[in-house]
Scaffold this active site. Sequence first.
Site, PDB file in Angstrom:
ATOM      1  N   SER A 118     -13.951  -3.866   0.499  1.00 26.96           N
ATOM      2  CA  SER A 118     -14.806  -3.300  -0.544  1.00 26.96           C
ATOM      3  C   SER A 118     -16.290  -3.423  -0.199  1.00 26.96           C
ATOM      4  O   SER A 118     -17.091  -3.909  -1.008  1.00 26.96           O
ATOM      5  CB  SER A 118     -14.526  -3.967  -1.898  1.00 26.96           C
ATOM      6  OG  SER A 118     -15.068  -3.215  -2.962  1.00 26.96           O
ATOM      7  N   LEU A 155     -21.762   1.223  -4.519  1.00 29.52           N
ATOM      8  CA  LEU A 155     -22.896   1.359  -3.605  1.00 29.52           C
ATOM      9  C   LEU A 155     -22.811   2.635  -2.767  1.00 29.52           C
ATOM     10  O   LEU A 155     -23.515   2.766  -1.765  1.00 29.52           O
ATOM     11  CB  LEU A 155     -22.952   0.137  -2.675  1.00 29.52           C
ATOM     12  CG  LEU A 155     -23.162  -1.210  -3.367  1.00 29.52           C
ATOM     13  CD1 LEU A 155     -22.852  -2.363  -2.423  1.00 29.52           C
ATOM     14  CD2 LEU A 155     -24.590  -1.323  -3.885  1.00 29.52           C
ATOM     15  N   LEU A 187     -18.473  -1.272  -0.186  1.00 28.80           N
ATOM     16  CA  LEU A 187     -19.288  -0.456  -1.101  1.00 28.80           C
ATOM     17  C   LEU A 187     -19.062  -0.829  -2.561  1.00 28.80           C
ATOM     18  O   LEU A 187     -19.433  -0.076  -3.465  1.00 28.80           O
ATOM     19  CB  LEU A 187     -18.972   1.031  -0.901  1.00 28.80           C
ATOM     20  CG  LEU A 187     -19.220   1.599   0.499  1.00 28.80           C
ATOM     21  CD1 LEU A 187     -18.951   3.103   0.519  1.00 28.80           C
ATOM     22  CD2 LEU A 187     -20.644   1.312   0.950  1.00 28.80           C
ATOM     23  N   GLY A 196     -23.789   5.597  -3.471  1.00 32.11           N
ATOM     24  CA  GLY A 196     -24.850   6.574  -3.699  1.00 32.11           C
ATOM     25  C   GLY A 196     -24.473   7.618  -4.728  1.00 32.11           C
ATOM     26  O   GLY A 196     -25.288   8.482  -5.077  1.00 32.11           O
ATOM     27  N   TYR A 208       0.850  -1.184   0.000  1.00 26.75           N
ATOM     28  CA  TYR A 208       0.000   0.000   0.000  1.00 26.75           C
ATOM     29  C   TYR A 208       0.893   1.244   0.000  1.00 26.75           C
ATOM     30  O   TYR A 208       1.663   1.472   0.930  1.00 26.75           O
ATOM     31  CB  TYR A 208      -0.912   0.025   1.221  1.00 26.75           C
ATOM     32  CG  TYR A 208      -1.994  -1.037   1.225  1.00 26.75           C
ATOM     33  CD1 TYR A 208      -2.269  -1.803   0.096  1.00 26.75           C
ATOM     34  CD2 TYR A 208      -2.754  -1.274   2.367  1.00 26.75           C
ATOM     35  CE1 TYR A 208      -3.253  -2.772   0.109  1.00 26.75           C
ATOM     36  CE2 TYR A 208      -3.750  -2.238   2.384  1.00 26.75           C
ATOM     37  CZ  TYR A 208      -3.993  -2.988   1.258  1.00 26.75           C
ATOM     38  OH  TYR A 208      -4.977  -3.949   1.264  1.00 26.75           O
ATOM     39  N   GLY A 226     -16.316  -0.973  -4.341  1.00 28.99           N
ATOM     40  CA  GLY A 226     -15.447  -0.040  -5.045  1.00 28.99           C
ATOM     41  C   GLY A 226     -16.151   1.248  -5.427  1.00 28.99           C
ATOM     42  O   GLY A 226     -15.867   1.840  -6.472  1.00 28.99           O
TER      43      GLY A 226
END
Length: 331
Positions: A211, A218, A213, A220, A53, A215
């Site tokens: 993940s 989800l 959401l 919004g 990372y 990526g």
Amino acid sequence: MVYNKIGQSGLYVSRICLGTMAFGGLCDEKESFRIMDEAVEKGITFFDTANVYGRGASEEIIGKWFAQGGGRREKVVLITKFMFPVGDELDGANNRPGLSAWKIRRNLDASLRRLQTDHVEIFMMHRVDRTVSWRELWPAFQAAQFQGKLDYVASSAFSATDLCTAQFEAEKRGMMGLICDQGRYNLVTRQPELEVIPALRRLGMGMLVFSPLGGGHLSGHAMDNPGPRSKGRKLHDYQIEQLTKFKAFAEKMGVPEAIIAQAWLLQNPDVSAILSGPRTSEMLDDTIKALDVTFTEEQIKELETIFPSHGMNKQGTLVTEHVEATDAYNW
């Protein structure tokens, strides 16, 4: 904050795990410190990082934060991962993607230097390497445990078969084996329900979810204002239909889509913790809010209708015959 054990281990972790992939890239050191301070203040004591990372920057930032003292290191249950090489500090023919006893020793020592600590609670294989025998890997992990450099071993994105094989080989050696697997799972990624989740349940392992959401799918904002992870992604007609229905569902509940998606995971008893990878402390707050959301049976059914499982029939009923077919460990 809610805390629970991972699988059959005695290790307690917060239900929300702070993911630090953005540290050193999308999130600078100052904001990373702010996020970690707020996380601990609000009871999030489970941190996840990896040697790759930010090409090591994430681990270095966490190490600098630990070095400030104040009990920071003592409060945190820390995961770091290895599989992929970082820079040229471990140069040579063996410094390539994969698993080996060489990589366990060298990569663990390098991560500990960057993290400014003498141990990690969980050392995780970032991906499986089927070219290497567990006869090589388990003794190397065990040696690191005896040296006090790690407490538990874990995996990420392993298949059900690989999980069963790893545990079978560990049990032959009188070892606990893998404490958990970390995998992609959310309302739109339901494949783990077919084999991986039943395997984890049968093996007594925990499940960490990254993940949550999808990526950004989800969040919004996928249809009108996509973030850096979903920008440029083309939505199919069926996905637009799903997200439109999901938006209406969220408006009816009075809760943002991102919070609903994470709350759905947090209420799953198979999920030990979900990873939140915030770029700001405000994004972390949204994940924490998901702990307070509850669903009625009707709302769960509506969500399952919008985002059907791979094991769902046309009537919205979960088909369990093939889902429970992961008996590979019963050798």
